[in-house]
Design a protein around this motif. Structure first.
Motif, PDB file in Angstrom:
ATOM      1  N   ARG A 198       0.835  -1.209   0.000  1.00 51.65           N
ATOM      2  CA  ARG A 198       0.000   0.000   0.000  1.00 51.65           C
ATOM      3  C   ARG A 198       0.865   1.252   0.000  1.00 51.65           C
ATOM      4  N   GLN A 250       2.247   1.599  -3.499  1.00 52.06           N
ATOM      5  CA  GLN A 250       1.205   2.061  -4.424  1.00 52.06           C
ATOM      6  C   GLN A 250       1.000   3.563  -4.290  1.00 52.06           C
ATOM      7  N   ALA A 251       0.998   4.057  -3.059  1.00 52.49           N
ATOM      8  CA  ALA A 251       0.814   5.495  -2.834  1.00 52.49           C
ATOM      9  C   ALA A 251       2.024   6.295  -3.298  1.00 52.49           C
ATOM     10  N   GLY A 280       3.214   3.955  -7.346  1.00 49.91           N
ATOM     11  CA  GLY A 280       2.191   3.344  -8.183  1.00 49.91           C
ATOM     12  C   GLY A 280       2.616   1.978  -8.689  1.00 49.91           C
ATOM     13  N   SER A 286      -2.191   0.737 -12.326  1.00 53.16           N
ATOM     14  CA  SER A 286      -3.066   1.854 -12.662  1.00 53.16           C
ATOM     15  C   SER A 286      -4.412   1.647 -11.979  1.00 53.16           C
ATOM     16  N   GLY A 287      -5.062   2.736 -11.615  1.00 51.88           N
ATOM     17  CA  GLY A 287      -6.362   2.628 -10.965  1.00 51.88           C
ATOM     18  C   GLY A 287      -6.242   2.186  -9.525  1.00 51.88           C
ATOM     19  N   ASP A 288      -7.357   1.683  -8.992  1.00 51.89           N
ATOM     20  CA  ASP A 288      -7.386   1.239  -7.597  1.00 51.89           C
ATOM     21  C   ASP A 288      -6.632  -0.083  -7.445  1.00 51.89           C
ATOM     22  N   ALA A 289      -5.914  -0.209  -6.354  1.00 47.19           N
ATOM     23  CA  ALA A 289      -5.158  -1.435  -6.084  1.00 47.19           C
ATOM     24  C   ALA A 289      -5.947  -2.345  -5.157  1.00 47.19           C
ATOM     25  N   HIS A 290      -6.116  -3.602  -5.578  1.00 54.26           N
ATOM     26  CA  HIS A 290      -6.751  -4.615  -4.728  1.00 54.26           C
ATOM     27  C   HIS A 290      -5.617  -5.377  -4.044  1.00 54.26           C
ATOM     28  N   SER A 307      -6.954  -8.217 -12.219  1.00 55.75           N
ATOM     29  CA  SER A 307      -8.282  -8.513 -12.746  1.00 55.75           C
ATOM     30  C   SER A 307      -8.234  -8.572 -14.271  1.00 55.75           C
ATOM     31  N   GLU A 355      -5.395  -3.949 -15.384  1.00 55.59           N
ATOM     32  CA  GLU A 355      -4.433  -3.012 -14.817  1.00 55.59           C
ATOM     33  C   GLU A 355      -3.138  -2.983 -15.626  1.00 55.59           C
TER      34      GLU A 355
END
Length: 360
Positions: free
Chosen positions: A175, A178-179, A182, A185-189, A197, A257
């Protein structure tokens, strides 16, 4: 003392010089990747009755005596037939110290051909896992699933990655990464790794993937950009954001992603959870440092998904999480990155077949 983490190319070079990794003939410079070493097929393939592991206290050579059907000389090229199982001694051998372990995996092009390739060792009780301190030969077990292939000695179907200690990044570290830089791209699960996905609503057109045709010709693995995709693959189109996977069929799809592997990290694709569906994703699981990295020419690199459906038809829907990337810290930043001047085939990729096929 080696720092914890995945060993980079410069450490691999040192291991070769020290005889920890050896080969006959000598290892070539182009085998050394940013965080792994390509392994080469030897001169002989053994057709076997079934896949096997040596097991504790036994050698692969001895087990071949139990399961071998016949030997095949590869020196002039030989066909490995779809549906059959082969064991091929590799040119490389290991003499690992007690603080170094290794993991092997199929190369990207191998996985995209549905060419199941796993590494086995003397005394091994798992595929693709080499214990600390292992000394001995390496073997490739090869099972062509969709296409028969023509192979020769020196071909590189799988690769090996070395690590010292445990260096898997925690979800909290992912996390933070990611912050900061990156990772997708987009929201990270993020849940025991970084979720992947599937993209079934492409921005341009309705082509979402390819399904391997059941009865095709031979593929010579030395021929690059040679084959017509239409002779081997059926395009999959949908405007509904979902497809139905057929049992036993093999698909090439793409992640929603764009993925980023920072230079000080490596990653491996792991299956998600069996409970989410009757399919397996991704035979070829290594992502090298620099994949999708802007400075290495990789902005917007998607992950290609190699999907095989199991017993029951299964509805796969856009955005469904189908796999996860497990990130690991490198022990040092590699002196070469994926895509940065080392002839990497899939930097900046989207939906893409293996390098053996003509560009669509």
């Amino acid at each position: 003392m080696t720092k914890p983490g995945v060993l980079p190319n410069q450490a691999l070079q040192q291991m070769i010089e020290e005889g920890i990794i050896s080969a006959s003939p000598d290892i070539l410079a182009e085998q050394i990747q940013p965080a792994s070493l390509d392994l080469r097929l030897g001169n002989t393939a053994y057709r076997v009755r079934a896949s096997f592991l040596a097991g504790s206290g036994a050698t692969v050579a001895n087990r071949l005596g139990e399961f071998e059907m016949h030997q095949i000389d590869l020196t002039s090229g030989a066909v490995l037939e779809k549906g059959a199982v082969y064991v091929v001694p590799l040119m490389e051998k290991l003499n690992l110290p007690d603080n170094i372990q290794a993991v092997a995996n199929a190369k990207s092009s191998t996985g995209r051909l549905d060419l199941l390739t796993r590494t086995i060792t003397d005394g091994g009780v798992e595929f693709d896992r080499i214990t600390p301190g292992y000394t001995g030969p390496l073997y490739a077990e090869i099972c062509p699933r969709s296409f028969s292939v023509l192979v020769r000695p020196g071909m590189r179907l799988n690769q090996i990655r070395f690590r010292s200690g445990q260096a898997v990044l925690s979800d909290e570290e992912l996390r933070a990464r990611q912050a900061d830089v990156g990772l997708v791209s987009g929201d990270a699960h993020i849940d025991q790794g970084l979720g992947f996905s599937v993209d079934l609503r492409p921005e341009n057109g309705d082509l979402v993937g390819f399904r391997a045709k059941p009865h095709t010709g031979l593929i010579d693995l030395d021929l690059i950009g040679h084959y017509d995709p239409a002779e081997y693959w059926e395009p999959i189109h949908t405007s509904e954001g979902r497809i139905i996977l057929d049992p036993g069929a093999f698909y090439i799809l793409v992640s929603r992603e764009a993925v980023h592997i920072p230079p000080d990290c490596a990653a491996e694709m792991a299956p998600y959870l069996a409970m989410v569906g009757e399919f397996r994703v991704h035979y070829a699981g290594f992502f090298d440092p620099g994949f999708g990295h802007d400075a290495a020419g990789g902005s917007g690199s998607r992950g290609v998904l190699e999907v095989r459906c199991h017993e029951a038809p299964f509805v796969l829907e856009h955005g469904q999480v189908v796999g996860r990337l497990v990130y690991e810290q490198m022990s040092d930043v590699p002196t070469q990155l994926y895509g940065a001047g080392i002839a990497s085939n899939y930097q900046g990729q989207g939906l893409k077949l293996s390098k053996h096929f003509k560009t669509l």
